[in-house]
Write an enzyme that holds these catalytic residues in place. Structure first.
Site, PDB file in Angstrom:
ATOM      1  N   LYS A  17      49.298  31.752  44.286  1.00  0.00           N
ATOM      2  CA  LYS A  17      48.091  31.000  43.873  1.00  0.00           C
ATOM      3  C   LYS A  17      48.140  30.808  42.364  1.00  0.00           C
ATOM      4  O   LYS A  17      48.822  31.555  41.639  1.00  0.00           O
ATOM      5  CB  LYS A  17      46.808  31.719  44.277  1.00  0.00           C
ATOM      6  CG  LYS A  17      46.588  33.137  43.679  1.00  0.00           C
ATOM      7  CD  LYS A  17      46.025  33.189  42.281  1.00  0.00           C
ATOM      8  CE  LYS A  17      45.839  34.625  41.773  1.00  0.00           C
ATOM      9  NZ  LYS A  17      45.668  34.741  40.322  1.00  0.00           N
ATOM     10  N   ASP A 142      42.335  40.035  45.013  1.00  0.00           N
ATOM     11  CA  ASP A 142      42.803  38.714  45.458  1.00  0.00           C
ATOM     12  C   ASP A 142      43.230  38.684  46.932  1.00  0.00           C
ATOM     13  O   ASP A 142      43.521  37.613  47.464  1.00  0.00           O
ATOM     14  CB  ASP A 142      44.019  38.262  44.624  1.00  0.00           C
ATOM     15  CG  ASP A 142      43.651  37.948  43.183  1.00  0.00           C
ATOM     16  OD1 ASP A 142      42.458  37.796  42.895  1.00  0.00           O
ATOM     17  OD2 ASP A 142      44.580  37.836  42.358  1.00  0.00           O
TER      18      ASP A 142
HETATM   19  O1  C5P Z   1      41.765  44.366  42.248  1.00  0.00           O
HETATM   20  P1  C5P Z   1      43.025  44.361  41.446  1.00  0.00           P
HETATM   21  O2  C5P Z   1      44.000  45.433  41.908  1.00  0.00           O
HETATM   22  O3  C5P Z   1      43.676  43.054  41.317  1.00  0.00           O
HETATM   23  O4  C5P Z   1      42.618  44.796  39.996  1.00  0.00           O
HETATM   24  C1  C5P Z   1      43.557  45.086  38.994  1.00  0.00           C
HETATM   25  C2  C5P Z   1      42.820  45.485  37.738  1.00  0.00           C
HETATM   26  O5  C5P Z   1      42.011  44.419  37.251  1.00  0.00           O
HETATM   27  C3  C5P Z   1      41.888  46.658  37.946  1.00  0.00           C
HETATM   28  O6  C5P Z   1      42.038  47.497  36.814  1.00  0.00           O
HETATM   29  C4  C5P Z   1      40.501  46.081  37.939  1.00  0.00           C
HETATM   30  O7  C5P Z   1      39.617  46.948  37.320  1.00  0.00           O
HETATM   31  C5  C5P Z   1      40.651  44.794  37.142  1.00  0.00           C
HETATM   32  N1  C5P Z   1      39.804  43.749  37.730  1.00  0.00           N
HETATM   33  C6  C5P Z   1      38.496  43.599  37.275  1.00  0.00           C
HETATM   34  N2  C5P Z   1      37.694  42.668  37.860  1.00  0.00           N
HETATM   35  C7  C5P Z   1      38.138  41.876  38.850  1.00  0.00           C
HETATM   36  C8  C5P Z   1      39.464  42.010  39.320  1.00  0.00           C
HETATM   37  C9  C5P Z   1      40.266  42.972  38.741  1.00  0.00           C
HETATM   38  O8  C5P Z   1      38.065  44.310  36.355  1.00  0.00           O
HETATM   39  N3  C5P Z   1      37.319  40.979  39.404  1.00  0.00           N
END
Ligand code: C5P
Length: 285
Positions: A17, A142
């Site tokens: 994406k 995601d």
């Molecule tokens: O959910 P994911 O594993 O993609 O998140 C990776 C990092 O990005 C995490 O440290 C999370 O705290 C941060 N993040 C965030 N807000 C989001 C998505 C991710 O703070 N909406």
């Protein structure tokens, strides 16, 4: 619960994406951020094969040997589904990784979503799409996008999805040599977290901005140089928290011709936007 054992030669896609815009609208008590974003699925991505076994073991082979098996989101997705649904069967996953990691293209999340959807089918788990999306959210923000498999406007952590029909669109992806840590960008003190939330259709019309770009440029000055250099080909935008930068074109020929000019200086790929993940068609067969 009936389960199929044995080898399948079927190749299952895990599309990448890009984020056509990404607004950070607030910081939440759970440590995540509230976003408004427009996810565009692409016609290009990773490929997975699944071989079911009866002994419950979950293993993975990947063309990129430096990518540790136990950290791989597709392995974690298989273990999560197996545990939640009380599945006795196991699986060997053969992952052909094409989407670079730390690239803002959702590669690991898409691999996890493909694993959940395909194993739900092969292990006969009978989970609904909503249930799989909710399991997926435990693995990454995601993952629900790829479980639903449609380009979408999104809010919340990125899991509140409103399918968007974007029509045919053409992009050139430019992959810098470095990866960006999503966690590092979101935890950076200089990240602006106060973009005013607006009605999503309005946000879509005002598309273009990525609130994570300033921090990513600060962490990786080469990104700022790259984006300046790319200006002669159009308006470069960054996907997610980076590092991939993309240019949009009105037709395939223009995208291909820009890609062939850019490829002597950069690692690039011309891709098409798709409204529906190619995985959905395969699963409904
Ligand atoms: O959910 P994911 O594993 O993609 O998140 C990776 C990092 O990005 C995490 O440290 C999370 O705290 C941060 N993040 C965030 N807000 C989001 C998505 C991710 O703070 N909406």
């Amino acid at each position: 619960m009936s389960r199929q054992a044995g080898t399948t030669d079927q190749v299952w896609p895990a599309p990448a994406k890009i984020n056509l815009f990404l607004h950070v609208t607030g910081r939440r008590a759970d440590g995540f951020h509230d976003l408004q974003t427009l996810f565009q699925l692409l016609d290009w991505g990773d490929e997975l094969r699944f071989t079911i076994n009866d002994d419950g073991r979950i293993s993975r082979h990947c063309n990129i040997t430096s990518f540790p098996e136990n950290d791989d989101l597709c392995v974690r997705a298989a273990k999560l589904l197996q545990r939640r649904c009380g599945v006795n069967a196991g699986v060997h996953i053969d992952l052909a990784k094409r989407i670079p990691t730390g690239a803002g293209l959702g590669g690991g999340s898409s691999d996890a979503a493909t694993t959940l959807l395909v194993l739900n089918h092969l292990w006969s788990c009978d989970q609904t799409t909503e249930q799989l999306a909710s399991l997926g959210l435990e693995l990454g923000s995601d993952v629900p996008l790829f479980v639903h498999g449609h380009s979408a406007l999104a809010e919340g952590r990125g899991e509140q999805l409103h399918p968007a029909d974007l029509g045919r669109r053409y992009y050139v992806l430019v992959f810098p040599k470095f990866a960006v840590s999503t966690a590092e960008v979101f935890s950076h003190p200089e990240l602006t977290r106060d973009t005013r939330p607006v009605d999503l259709p309005v946000a879509a019309l005002a598309a273009g901005g990525n609130d994570c770009e300033a921090v990513a440029r600060k962490l990786h000055p080469d990104l700022a140089t790259l984006m300046t250099d790319l200006r002669s080909w159009g308006l470069p935008r960054m996907s997610g928290t980076g590092s991939t930068v993309f240019l949009e074109f009105t037709d395939k020929k223009a995208a291909n011709s820009a890609a062939s000019e850019l490829k002597c200086r950069y690692n690039v790929r011309a891709v098409e936007g798709v409204d529906r993940s190619p995985l959905l068609g395969l699963l409904s067969n």
